[in-house]
Design a protein around this motif. Structure first.
Motif, mmCIF file in Angstrom:
data_model
loop_
_atom_site.group_PDB
_atom_site.id
_atom_site.type_symbol
_atom_site.label_atom_id
_atom_site.label_comp_id
_atom_site.label_asym_id
_atom_site.label_seq_id
_atom_site.Cartn_x
_atom_site.Cartn_y
_atom_site.Cartn_z
ATOM 1 N N PHE A 123 0.826 -1.222 0.000
ATOM 2 C CA PHE A 123 0.000 0.000 0.000
ATOM 3 C C PHE A 123 0.850 1.258 0.000
ATOM 4 O O PHE A 123 0.333 2.364 0.100
ATOM 5 C CB PHE A 123 -0.896 -0.005 1.258
ATOM 6 N N GLY A 162 9.315 8.570 7.128
ATOM 7 C CA GLY A 162 9.231 8.935 5.716
ATOM 8 C C GLY A 162 9.695 7.761 4.866
ATOM 9 O O GLY A 162 9.638 6.602 5.297
ATOM 10 N N GLY A 164 11.717 4.896 3.202
ATOM 11 C CA GLY A 164 12.836 4.046 3.611
ATOM 12 C C GLY A 164 12.556 3.232 4.851
ATOM 13 O O GLY A 164 11.596 3.491 5.577
ATOM 14 N N GLU A 165 13.408 2.227 5.063
ATOM 15 C CA GLU A 165 13.326 1.413 6.270
ATOM 16 C C GLU A 165 14.534 1.786 7.136
ATOM 17 O O GLU A 165 15.673 1.410 6.818
ATOM 18 C CB GLU A 165 13.340 -0.083 5.896
ATOM 19 N N SER A 196 10.208 4.144 13.190
ATOM 20 C CA SER A 196 9.211 3.157 12.776
ATOM 21 C C SER A 196 9.871 2.099 11.892
ATOM 22 O O SER A 196 10.628 2.420 10.982
ATOM 23 C CB SER A 196 8.114 3.883 11.994
ATOM 24 N N SER A 219 5.381 -1.510 12.467
ATOM 25 C CA SER A 219 4.293 -1.519 11.491
ATOM 26 C C SER A 219 3.716 -2.920 11.444
ATOM 27 O O SER A 219 4.280 -3.818 10.828
ATOM 28 C CB SER A 219 4.838 -1.116 10.114
ATOM 29 N N HIS A 221 0.003 -3.829 11.027
ATOM 30 C CA HIS A 221 -0.969 -3.825 9.918
ATOM 31 C C HIS A 221 -1.758 -5.123 9.736
ATOM 32 O O HIS A 221 -2.429 -5.304 8.719
ATOM 33 C CB HIS A 221 -0.283 -3.494 8.567
ATOM 34 N N GLU A 261 1.651 0.220 14.652
ATOM 35 C CA GLU A 261 0.898 0.937 13.635
ATOM 36 C C GLU A 261 0.042 -0.056 12.865
ATOM 37 O O GLU A 261 0.482 -1.169 12.552
ATOM 38 C CB GLU A 261 1.848 1.652 12.680
ATOM 39 N N SER A 263 -2.426 0.229 9.607
ATOM 40 C CA SER A 263 -3.093 0.962 8.528
ATOM 41 C C SER A 263 -4.293 0.146 8.062
ATOM 42 O O SER A 263 -4.154 -1.035 7.716
ATOM 43 C CB SER A 263 -2.129 1.192 7.360
ATOM 44 N N ASN A 295 -3.976 5.418 3.224
ATOM 45 C CA ASN A 295 -4.041 6.463 2.206
ATOM 46 C C ASN A 295 -3.977 5.805 0.846
ATOM 47 O O ASN A 295 -2.932 5.290 0.470
ATOM 48 C CB ASN A 295 -2.783 7.340 2.360
HETATM 49 N N1 SAH Z 1 9.771 1.466 6.778
HETATM 50 C C1 SAH Z 1 9.273 1.924 8.021
HETATM 51 C C2 SAH Z 1 9.040 3.414 8.108
HETATM 52 C C3 SAH Z 1 8.460 4.127 6.926
HETATM 53 S S1 SAH Z 1 6.734 3.958 6.607
HETATM 54 C C4 SAH Z 1 8.029 1.149 8.413
HETATM 55 O O1 SAH Z 1 7.606 0.292 7.661
HETATM 56 O O2 SAH Z 1 7.526 1.352 9.498
HETATM 57 C C5 SAH Z 1 5.894 4.696 7.952
HETATM 58 C C6 SAH Z 1 4.518 4.100 8.213
HETATM 59 O O3 SAH Z 1 3.569 4.489 7.188
HETATM 60 C C7 SAH Z 1 4.505 2.593 8.224
HETATM 61 O O4 SAH Z 1 3.684 2.125 9.263
HETATM 62 C C8 SAH Z 1 3.897 2.266 6.878
HETATM 63 O O5 SAH Z 1 3.383 0.970 6.829
HETATM 64 C C9 SAH Z 1 2.845 3.355 6.764
HETATM 65 N N2 SAH Z 1 2.332 3.597 5.416
HETATM 66 C C10 SAH Z 1 2.990 3.571 4.243
HETATM 67 N N3 SAH Z 1 2.164 3.863 3.207
HETATM 68 C C11 SAH Z 1 0.955 4.093 3.749
HETATM 69 C C12 SAH Z 1 -0.314 4.442 3.200
HETATM 70 N N4 SAH Z 1 -0.486 4.603 1.886
HETATM 71 N N5 SAH Z 1 -1.339 4.619 4.057
HETATM 72 C C13 SAH Z 1 -1.172 4.454 5.391
HETATM 73 N N6 SAH Z 1 -0.008 4.131 5.978
HETATM 74 C C14 SAH Z 1 1.047 3.936 5.159
#
Ligand code: SAH
Length: 351
Positions: A123, A162, A164-165, A196, A219, A221, A261, A263, A295
């Protein structure tokens, strides 16, 4: 645009490394603190501005060192002005994005830790163009420094959420955190930093041993591996159980409550049975769950859960006395979610 030559990345040095560097050059070590202050407190971008150093030293520094600066390409502000998105260009022409969010408790900046990402979450817009390269500590710092310079406002919170991991760029990340929280620099409180991760188990354990007081967000999910694997390829490598176990270890070592987190994607992970299963798994852990309406990005056909399903999901978790909040969406009118602005910029410029 600046062309990087084989020079020392001086903004990535801590005070001790700066002292060693000066001594090697035949300069006096006490200058290290002055230079550090110019770079990390006064936020200068040119050796010429370091006016309490001799002209000779400034010129010498210029020959052998280099100050990382990000160049502003674009800035977008959401309607209410509470969210601003910044597109920056790096020395090699690569583009990254950072977001400033204004809350009543202070200004928070969301930074990128890599250019692109390898993790491939289904996503996420950052996954689409693939991975390009890691960011250096100075390139992570300068996202915050530039935003302070551009807005004239102090940043008090930093989230590494933002593109990247962050744990896939582990050494640079830890260095960045130590520089950002150094009392001789911007001195941001460790407790105001959140990192994160999608769940790199071994790196979470390493981070637990760093003696840092930052918040870790996992994350998640999904309530189980079957659902998680549909959304996150990384779940094939690290199962949910081992990622959560690593988070428990992080809590034991640091005393910091874990954030999960989640989503919410319509029909994929937002059903009442998912909430029940999740409750069963995290019950008893000292944690907090953030529910985020996903999103939608145009390249994928995932839909955001309906608010009534999100509220129902939240109620079920609360029945089990789990701390849960629904994260309010900010800046969707300016593509503020995870890599979307960078992606639309790259699409426009690649024609
Ligand atoms: N790579 C790291 C940090 C970057 S992403 C991670 O995976 O945590 C930061 C957060 O935004 C993560 O929880 C990710 O899964 C979430 N994320 C990424 N794209 C998204 C989207 N389109 N809608 C909602 N959350 C999203």
């Amino acid at each position: 645009m600046c062309v990087k030559m084989n020079k020392i990345d001086i903004k990535s040095l801590n005070i001790e490394e700066m002292k060693d560097f000066l001594v090697k050059q035949g300069d006096r070590p006490f200058r290290a603190k002055q230079i550090y202050e110019w770079l990390h407190v006064k936020l200068v971008s040119d050796f010429g501005d370091m006016t309490n150093l001799s002209k000779q030293l400034r010129e010498h520094l210029k020959e052998i060192g280099e100050i990382t600066n990000l160049y502003l390409v674009d800035k977008l502000e959401s309607k209410g002005g509470e969210t601003s998105k910044f597109l920056f260009r790096l020395w090699d022409g690569k583009i990254l994005e950072s977001v400033l969010m204004k809350y009543h408790h202070g200004n928070s900046v969301c930074i990128s830790s890599q250019v692109g990402c390898k993790m491939g979450c289904k996503f996420c817009a950052s996954a689409i163009g693939g991975f390009e390269r890691n960011l250096s500590p100075s390139e992570m710092l300068d996202q915050i420094y530039q935003i302070q310079r551009i807005t004239g406002e102090r940043v008090s919170n930093v989230v590494v959420m933002g593109t990247g991991e962050p744990l896939d760029n582990y050494d640079n990340l830890v260095k960045f955190i130590r520089l950002l929280t150094d009392e001789n620099g911007l001195n941001i409180s460790q407790r105001n930093i959140t990192v994160s991760t999608c769940g790199l188990e071994d790196k979470i354990k390493d981070l637990a041993e760093e003696d840092l007081q930052i918040t870790l967000a996992l994350s998640l999910h999904a309530p189980n591996d079957r659902v998680r694997r549909q959304l996150m390829p990384v779940a094939e490598r690290y199962d949910m159980e081992s990622a959560i176990k690593a988070c428990e270890f992080y809590y034991e070592k640091t005393g910091r409550r874990i954030t999960f987190e989640y989503s919410m994607v319509e029909g994929v992970n937002d059903l009442p049975e998912h909430a029940l299963e999740l409750a069963g798994r995290v019950r008893g852990l000292n944690c907090h769950i953030n529910l985020i309406p996903v999103n939608p990005i145009k390249e994928r056909n995932y839909r955001q859960s309906e608010m009534k399903n999100i509220l129902n999901f939240k109620n079920i978790l609360e029945k089990y006395r789990i701390n849960v909040t629904i994260r309010r969406e900010m800046g969707t009118d300016i593509d503020a979610a995870c890599g979307q602005l960078r992606k639309s910029y790259m699409d426009k410029t690649s024609d």
